[in-house]
Design an enzyme around this catalytic site. Sequence first.
Site, PDB file in Angstrom:
ATOM      1  N   ALA A 125      43.291  55.143  57.492  1.00 21.71           N
ATOM      2  CA  ALA A 125      44.165  55.575  56.402  1.00 21.71           C
ATOM      3  C   ALA A 125      45.453  54.774  56.399  1.00 21.71           C
ATOM      4  O   ALA A 125      46.383  55.065  57.159  1.00 21.71           O
ATOM      5  CB  ALA A 125      44.447  57.067  56.526  1.00 21.71           C
ATOM      6  N   GLU A 243      37.531  41.511  58.502  1.00 23.80           N
ATOM      7  CA  GLU A 243      37.197  42.482  57.456  1.00 23.80           C
ATOM      8  C   GLU A 243      37.030  41.778  56.116  1.00 23.80           C
ATOM      9  O   GLU A 243      36.163  42.130  55.313  1.00 23.80           O
ATOM     10  CB  GLU A 243      38.305  43.546  57.359  1.00 23.80           C
ATOM     11  CG  GLU A 243      38.367  44.419  58.600  1.00 23.80           C
ATOM     12  CD  GLU A 243      39.651  45.235  58.717  1.00 23.80           C
ATOM     13  OE1 GLU A 243      40.327  45.451  57.690  1.00 23.80           O
ATOM     14  OE2 GLU A 243      39.984  45.656  59.845  1.00 23.80           O
ATOM     15  N   ARG A 244      37.858  40.764  55.890  1.00 24.79           N
ATOM     16  CA  ARG A 244      37.762  40.029  54.610  1.00 24.79           C
ATOM     17  C   ARG A 244      36.495  39.181  54.561  1.00 24.79           C
ATOM     18  O   ARG A 244      35.875  39.051  53.506  1.00 24.79           O
ATOM     19  CB  ARG A 244      39.029  39.194  54.405  1.00 24.79           C
ATOM     20  CG  ARG A 244      40.191  40.125  54.140  1.00 24.79           C
ATOM     21  CD  ARG A 244      41.525  39.491  53.986  1.00 24.79           C
ATOM     22  NE  ARG A 244      42.478  40.563  53.716  1.00 24.79           N
ATOM     23  CZ  ARG A 244      43.757  40.565  54.048  1.00 24.79           C
ATOM     24  NH1 ARG A 244      44.272  39.520  54.657  1.00 24.79           N
ATOM     25  NH2 ARG A 244      44.525  41.588  53.763  1.00 24.79           N
ATOM     26  N   ARG A 269      11.463  39.663  29.333  1.00 22.48           N
ATOM     27  CA  ARG A 269      11.942  40.230  28.066  1.00 22.48           C
ATOM     28  C   ARG A 269      11.847  39.200  26.940  1.00 22.48           C
ATOM     29  O   ARG A 269      12.227  38.032  27.125  1.00 22.48           O
ATOM     30  CB  ARG A 269      13.407  40.667  28.259  1.00 22.48           C
ATOM     31  CG  ARG A 269      14.078  41.177  27.018  1.00 22.48           C
ATOM     32  CD  ARG A 269      13.707  42.609  26.750  1.00 22.48           C
ATOM     33  NE  ARG A 269      14.415  43.119  25.589  1.00 22.48           N
ATOM     34  CZ  ARG A 269      14.148  44.296  25.039  1.00 22.48           C
ATOM     35  NH1 ARG A 269      13.202  45.081  25.554  1.00 22.48           N
ATOM     36  NH2 ARG A 269      14.822  44.709  23.994  1.00 22.48           N
ATOM     37  N   GLN A 337      25.115  40.653  30.796  1.00 17.18           N
ATOM     38  CA  GLN A 337      24.991  40.290  29.384  1.00 17.18           C
ATOM     39  C   GLN A 337      23.555  39.874  29.051  1.00 17.18           C
ATOM     40  O   GLN A 337      23.017  40.235  28.004  1.00 17.18           O
ATOM     41  CB  GLN A 337      25.970  39.140  29.069  1.00 17.18           C
ATOM     42  CG  GLN A 337      26.037  38.728  27.615  1.00 17.18           C
ATOM     43  CD  GLN A 337      26.697  39.783  26.732  1.00 17.18           C
ATOM     44  OE1 GLN A 337      27.379  40.683  27.227  1.00 17.18           O
ATOM     45  NE2 GLN A 337      26.463  39.695  25.438  1.00 17.18           N
ATOM     46  N   HIS A 339      20.939  40.974  30.285  1.00 17.90           N
ATOM     47  CA  HIS A 339      20.063  42.162  30.281  1.00 17.90           C
ATOM     48  C   HIS A 339      20.194  42.959  28.983  1.00 17.90           C
ATOM     49  O   HIS A 339      19.468  43.942  28.792  1.00 17.90           O
ATOM     50  CB  HIS A 339      20.416  43.110  31.437  1.00 17.90           C
ATOM     51  CG  HIS A 339      19.854  42.724  32.772  1.00 17.90           C
ATOM     52  ND1 HIS A 339      20.334  41.688  33.526  1.00 17.90           N
ATOM     53  CD2 HIS A 339      18.847  43.270  33.499  1.00 17.90           C
ATOM     54  CE1 HIS A 339      19.656  41.615  34.653  1.00 17.90           C
ATOM     55  NE2 HIS A 339      18.739  42.556  34.660  1.00 17.90           N
ATOM     56  N   GLY A 340      21.131  42.576  28.105  1.00 18.21           N
ATOM     57  CA  GLY A 340      21.338  43.354  26.877  1.00 18.21           C
ATOM     58  C   GLY A 340      21.691  44.797  27.210  1.00 18.21           C
ATOM     59  O   GLY A 340      22.321  45.073  28.239  1.00 18.21           O
ATOM     60  N   GLU A 368      45.542  39.170  44.522  1.00 18.83           N
ATOM     61  CA  GLU A 368      46.870  38.541  44.359  1.00 18.83           C
ATOM     62  C   GLU A 368      47.535  38.377  45.728  1.00 18.83           C
ATOM     63  O   GLU A 368      48.231  37.395  45.977  1.00 18.83           O
ATOM     64  CB  GLU A 368      47.764  39.387  43.445  1.00 18.83           C
ATOM     65  CG  GLU A 368      47.340  39.382  41.981  1.00 18.83           C
ATOM     66  CD  GLU A 368      46.120  40.251  41.702  1.00 18.83           C
ATOM     67  OE1 GLU A 368      45.727  41.046  42.579  1.00 18.83           O
ATOM     68  OE2 GLU A 368      45.560  40.127  40.596  1.00 18.83           O
TER      69      GLU A 368
HETATM   70  C1  FAD Z   1      37.210  52.521  46.400  1.00 16.60           C
HETATM   71  C2  FAD Z   1      38.406  52.267  47.247  1.00 16.60           C
HETATM   72  C3  FAD Z   1      38.327  52.420  48.615  1.00 16.60           C
HETATM   73  C4  FAD Z   1      39.456  52.230  49.426  1.00 16.60           C
HETATM   74  N1  FAD Z   1      39.377  52.467  50.766  1.00 16.60           N
HETATM   75  C5  FAD Z   1      40.509  52.451  51.501  1.00 16.60           C
HETATM   76  C6  FAD Z   1      40.509  52.879  52.878  1.00 16.60           C
HETATM   77  O1  FAD Z   1      39.466  53.237  53.442  1.00 16.60           O
HETATM   78  N2  FAD Z   1      41.691  52.897  53.541  1.00 16.60           N
HETATM   79  C7  FAD Z   1      42.859  52.516  52.967  1.00 16.60           C
HETATM   80  O2  FAD Z   1      43.875  52.574  53.617  1.00 16.60           O
HETATM   81  N3  FAD Z   1      42.903  52.084  51.673  1.00 16.60           N
HETATM   82  C8  FAD Z   1      41.761  52.065  50.931  1.00 16.60           C
HETATM   83  N4  FAD Z   1      41.797  51.664  49.621  1.00 16.60           N
HETATM   84  C9  FAD Z   1      43.056  51.251  49.031  1.00 16.60           C
HETATM   85  C10 FAD Z   1      43.177  49.768  48.745  1.00 16.60           C
HETATM   86  O3  FAD Z   1      43.228  49.048  49.950  1.00 16.60           O
HETATM   87  C11 FAD Z   1      44.412  49.591  47.860  1.00 16.60           C
HETATM   88  O4  FAD Z   1      44.098  50.163  46.588  1.00 16.60           O
HETATM   89  C12 FAD Z   1      44.820  48.140  47.708  1.00 16.60           C
HETATM   90  O5  FAD Z   1      45.306  47.629  48.917  1.00 16.60           O
HETATM   91  C13 FAD Z   1      45.896  47.962  46.620  1.00 16.60           C
HETATM   92  O6  FAD Z   1      46.942  48.848  46.832  1.00 16.60           O
HETATM   93  P1  FAD Z   1      47.461  49.754  45.602  1.00 16.60           P
HETATM   94  O7  FAD Z   1      46.289  50.427  45.005  1.00 16.60           O
HETATM   95  O8  FAD Z   1      48.576  50.593  46.085  1.00 16.60           O
HETATM   96  O9  FAD Z   1      48.003  48.727  44.551  1.00 16.60           O
HETATM   97  P2  FAD Z   1      49.501  48.154  44.457  1.00 16.60           P
HETATM   98  O10 FAD Z   1      49.997  47.725  45.780  1.00 16.60           O
HETATM   99  O11 FAD Z   1      50.312  49.131  43.688  1.00 16.60           O
HETATM  100  O12 FAD Z   1      49.263  46.880  43.572  1.00 16.60           O
HETATM  101  C14 FAD Z   1      48.817  46.966  42.206  1.00 16.60           C
HETATM  102  C15 FAD Z   1      48.559  45.576  41.707  1.00 16.60           C
HETATM  103  O13 FAD Z   1      49.806  44.888  41.668  1.00 16.60           O
HETATM  104  C16 FAD Z   1      49.618  43.532  41.962  1.00 16.60           C
HETATM  105  N5  FAD Z   1      50.443  43.161  43.124  1.00 16.60           N
HETATM  106  C17 FAD Z   1      50.847  43.955  44.145  1.00 16.60           C
HETATM  107  N6  FAD Z   1      51.583  43.268  45.027  1.00 16.60           N
HETATM  108  C18 FAD Z   1      51.657  41.999  44.574  1.00 16.60           C
HETATM  109  C19 FAD Z   1      52.272  40.803  45.015  1.00 16.60           C
HETATM  110  N7  FAD Z   1      52.969  40.745  46.163  1.00 16.60           N
HETATM  111  N8  FAD Z   1      52.143  39.670  44.261  1.00 16.60           N
HETATM  112  C20 FAD Z   1      51.428  39.713  43.122  1.00 16.60           C
HETATM  113  N9  FAD Z   1      50.822  40.798  42.641  1.00 16.60           N
HETATM  114  C21 FAD Z   1      50.932  41.934  43.350  1.00 16.60           C
HETATM  115  C22 FAD Z   1      48.122  43.344  42.253  1.00 16.60           C
HETATM  116  O14 FAD Z   1      47.467  42.952  41.053  1.00 16.60           O
HETATM  117  C23 FAD Z   1      47.674  44.723  42.623  1.00 16.60           C
HETATM  118  O15 FAD Z   1      46.300  44.944  42.396  1.00 16.60           O
HETATM  119  C24 FAD Z   1      40.668  51.815  48.820  1.00 16.60           C
HETATM  120  C25 FAD Z   1      40.733  51.608  47.439  1.00 16.60           C
HETATM  121  C26 FAD Z   1      39.639  51.843  46.659  1.00 16.60           C
HETATM  122  C27 FAD Z   1      39.757  51.667  45.179  1.00 16.60           C
END
Ligand code: FAD
Length: 378
Positions: A125, A243-244, A269, A337, A339-340, A368
């Site tokens: 978390a 992880e990445r 198709r 696309q 697959h229609g 980003e």
């Molecule tokens: C299905 C799902 C599963 C997840 N699982 C986990 C989990 O197990 N544990 C956990 O901790 N989190 C989890 N997450 C959270 C996920 O890691 C975050 O949603 C993600 O890191 C983005 O953080 P945020 O949503 O707060 O977006 P924000 O930080 O608010 O960013 C919103 C957008 O702003 C832009 N932005 C932000 N900062 C910058 C910057 N410096 N430069 C340019 N653009 C920027 C980007 O486009 C970004 O997408 C999960 C999310 C989803 C949707």
Amino acid sequence: MQQAPTYNADHEQFRTTVRRFIDKEIAPHHAQWEKDGIVSRDLWRKAGAAGLLLTDIPAEYGGGGADFLTINVMAEEMARGVYSGPGFRVHSDIVSRYILHYGSEEQKQKWLPRMATGDVVGAIAMTEPGTGSDLQGVRTVAVRDGDDYVISGQKTFITNGQHADLIIVICKTDSSAGAKGVTLILVEGDRPGFSRGRNLEKIGLKAQDTSELFFESVRVPVTNRLGDEGRGFIYLMQELPRERLLIGIGAVAAMEAVLGWTLDYVKERKAFGKAIIDFQNSRFKLAEVKTEVKIARTFLDHCTALHLEGKLDVPTAAMCKYWLTETYGRVVDTCLQLHGGYGYMWEYPIARAYADARVARIYGGANEIMKEIIGRSL
Ligand SMILES: Cc1cc2nc3c(=O)[nH]c(=O)nc-3n(C[C@H](O)[C@H](O)[C@H](O)COP(=O)(O)OP(=O)(O)OC[C@H]3O[C@@H](n4cnc5c(N)ncnc54)[C@H](O)[C@@H]3O)c2cc1C
């Protein structure tokens, strides 16, 4: 460019085991889990019994003692069928790694064997309602009180949030110290003051539970701390490249599958008296997709080989996550696309793939942020 990694007979045998498990224990139930928003708890124990959890954790802690390519096989097979419900990756490849690398001997002995059997499900978390990308800005605090920490705060979007028995919580132990005030603390799911919020409704990953978590003065002993106080941010940075890479592995396996389904579909198709593939536009689109998938596979193999040599650096891992997930997004859109209308129907795996693909550009660090990391290295 590094050579593609070589799989041996053990890897191929493991692949057969994973495929059998998916056919028997996942595929027949996934549609129901998508409706439920969560997989059955039983699945976790079955996966543990089949040796599919914590496969690369040393055998002395109950793991499979296998190598990274075994993890790779698991990630590929799950992605290929778009079986995104089971949150095995977070549990086996993220949470258990933190415990293995930064946990005390007592923590390893206590948690890893039970995670390997699926009796304990793990979550991590980090994200909060107010902050995700900027992890230094977390507001969940852990205040020292004698031999305890008292944790207060809120997390959101947490994978395995409903199932989790053990959660690595990213806390601030010193709110004035920025990254140096970040500490990782293990919180058991039955601690007084801990509660789970809603199982969040998502546009994809329908069968995977994703939740809000609440911590209201949750008291845990200091021995629940993972590693040293104030080093949590460094630990996160050390684990993130792998992880990445895993997100990249899932993206490439999925796009290869998507291309395969699409080729089958366009040959079958018909429109205007000929197969869809007989339109030059279809062939050109598929030629582009095939080329992108080939490049994606080659780059992924390069990154995997670097990782196996211990040389996958932070910017290259960021390129891997960013470029492969962006490519997957383009590939799945083009293929849908072709697959229609059927591509828009949930019963077709391409529809699930399309919905699931979107999040890969957001989680694991938004793309980003990946570009920021790459940019800073230039
Ligand atoms: C299905 C799902 C599963 C997840 N699982 C986990 C989990 O197990 N544990 C956990 O901790 N989190 C989890 N997450 C959270 C996920 O890691 C975050 O949603 C993600 O890191 C983005 O953080 P945020 O949503 O707060 O977006 P924000 O930080 O608010 O960013 C919103 C957008 O702003 C832009 N932005 C932000 N900062 C910058 C910057 N410096 N430069 C340019 N653009 C920027 C980007 O486009 C970004 O997408 C999960 C999310 C989803 C949707």
